[in-house]
Write a protein that holds these residues in place. Structure first.
Motif, short mmCIF file in Angstrom:
data_model
loop_
_atom_site.label_atom_id
_atom_site.label_comp_id
_atom_site.label_asym_id
_atom_site.label_seq_id
_atom_site.Cartn_x
_atom_site.Cartn_y
_atom_site.Cartn_z
N THR A 176 0.82 -1.22 0.00
CA THR A 176 0.00 0.00 0.00
C THR A 176 0.84 1.27 0.00
N ARG A 282 -5.47 -0.13 -1.42
CA ARG A 282 -4.79 1.11 -1.80
C ARG A 282 -4.52 1.98 -0.58
N SER A 287 -5.69 -1.66 4.96
CA SER A 287 -4.90 -2.89 4.98
C SER A 287 -4.59 -3.32 6.41
#
Length: 379
Positions: A176, A282, A287
């Motif tokens: 990310t 992203r 995440s």
């Protein structure tokens, strides 16, 4: 490729959040572990180590009554609590022997009944396997096993938490951060570049996790050796509270290596899951949150399921989550009692089944990460 791996590893370990978190965690663990070992010494079992029989139990009860009489006029000291715990260990060791004999008798009766009925199915094979394991268990002796017991327990508690947090901190942003900084646009211009970077990230992550494992286990071994010594490795697994129903005839020395194997493989698999999520997200926050949820959910859900033992749904949930990476990282749920899966009429023990699940689980994130590196828009 070596330079790329070294660069990716440096990106993981050079992050201030990773370094500060690791230092803070080791300081916290040192304080908690020091608190746990206070008052523990091999002197508490002086004169008691060895085989536990009815005479030993009678003597322990006599001394316990004398100590309890003295405690009527004063507050129990740490040493008093240690001695009371010693007497408890003696009673439980003696009771375990009787419980084991009773369990074996029950298993023999059930097997005989099925034999008379001429049955040859999973049920009788399962009973025979449990009997075979339990008949080899010998836990009628008592040792000062605190060093070995604490070391074995470390991987399920402090070591488990340390690995989980550090994997999340180090790897949840491994892809990310490329999206957030725009570096991914440069990688998209070259197919070979994307693949090389993905492979380098996987290898550097593996090195990072193995380094964490080595640091964590070495730290714990050194700590317990300095404060408790190195005794207890010849004690049986059933000498640990919570493992009295375990049918596995393992000494703590053997269980330590078995547990380290499962702990290590499960940590690697969990790290692959975290990397996969990072490759699909992203946002670093998303995440980290998703990865953290995958790590914590099985723990919270199983705790809740244990309170709902009469509910078949929650029992099923508990059994399924036993094979999640974070639960296998703790290892103990696999060995705490007898459990087997029915595979074509034959019993397959939970620990063996869990290892196969780990190997299969590792293939999924590796496939997705590789496919993502070749075709970024395909997933």
């Amino acid at each position: 490729m070596k330079e790329l791996i070294r660069y990716e590893l440096l990106k993981i370990t050079s992050k201030k959040s990773v370094r500060y978190t690791m230092v803070i965690l080791f300081v916290i663990l040192s304080v908690l572990m020091y608190r746990d070992v206070q008052g523990l010494s091999d002197e508490q079992l002086e004169g008691w180590e060895g085989k536990v029989d009815s005479e030993v139990v009678s003597q322990a009860k006599k001394e316990e009554q004398q100590l309890l009489f003295k405690l009527q006029d004063r507050v129990a000291s740490k040493q008093d609590e240690v001695m009371l715990d010693t007497y408890r260990q003696i009673y439980e060791t003696y009771e375990f022997k009787k419980t084991r004999e009773s369990k074996l008798t029950s298993l023999n009766e059930q097997i005989s009944q099925h034999n008379r009925e001429g049955e040859e199915n999973f049920t009788i094979r399962n009973l025979m396997l449990e009997r075979s394991l339990l008949s080899k268990v010998s836990a009628n002796t008592i040792y000062f096993d605190e060093p070995a017991e604490h070391m074995v327990d470390y991987m399920s508690t402090y070591g488990f938490a340390l690995l989980g947090v550090m994997i999340l901190m180090g790897l949840s942003t491994i892809f990310t951060q490329e999206y957030e900084t725009g570096v991914h646009r440069l990688l998209l211009s070259s197919k070979d570049g994307r693949q090389k970077v993905a492979h380098a990230k996987l290898i550097s992550s593996l090195i990072y996790v193995l380094g964490l494992l080595f640091s964590s286990i070495s730290f714990a071994l050194l700590f317990y050796y300095l404060f408790l010594g190195h005794e207890g490795w010849n004690a049986s697994l059933q000498s640990i509270p919570g493992f009295w129903d375990s049918p596995y005839p393992l000494e703590l020395s053997i269980y330590f290596w078995v547990k380290l194997l499962y702990h290590s493989v499960a940590s690697v698999v969990f790290s692959l899951v975290v990397i996969m999520i990072s490759s699909l997200c992203r946002s670093s926050v998303v995440s980290f949150s998703l990865s953290g949820s995958i790590f914590l959910f099985p723990l919270i859900a199983t705790k809740f399921a244990l309170l709902q033992t009469d509910n078949k749904f929650f029992t099923s949930v508990f059994e399924v989550l036993t094979f999640s990476p974070s639960q296998i990282m703790r290892v103990d749920p696999l060995f705490i009692e007898y459990a087997a899966i029915n595979i074509g009429g034959f019993p397959l023990l939970y620990p063996i089944f869990a290892f196969f699940i780990l190997l299969l689980s590792a293939s999924v994130p590796i496939f997705i990460i590789n496919k993502r590196s070749k075709y970024p828009s395909s997933i």
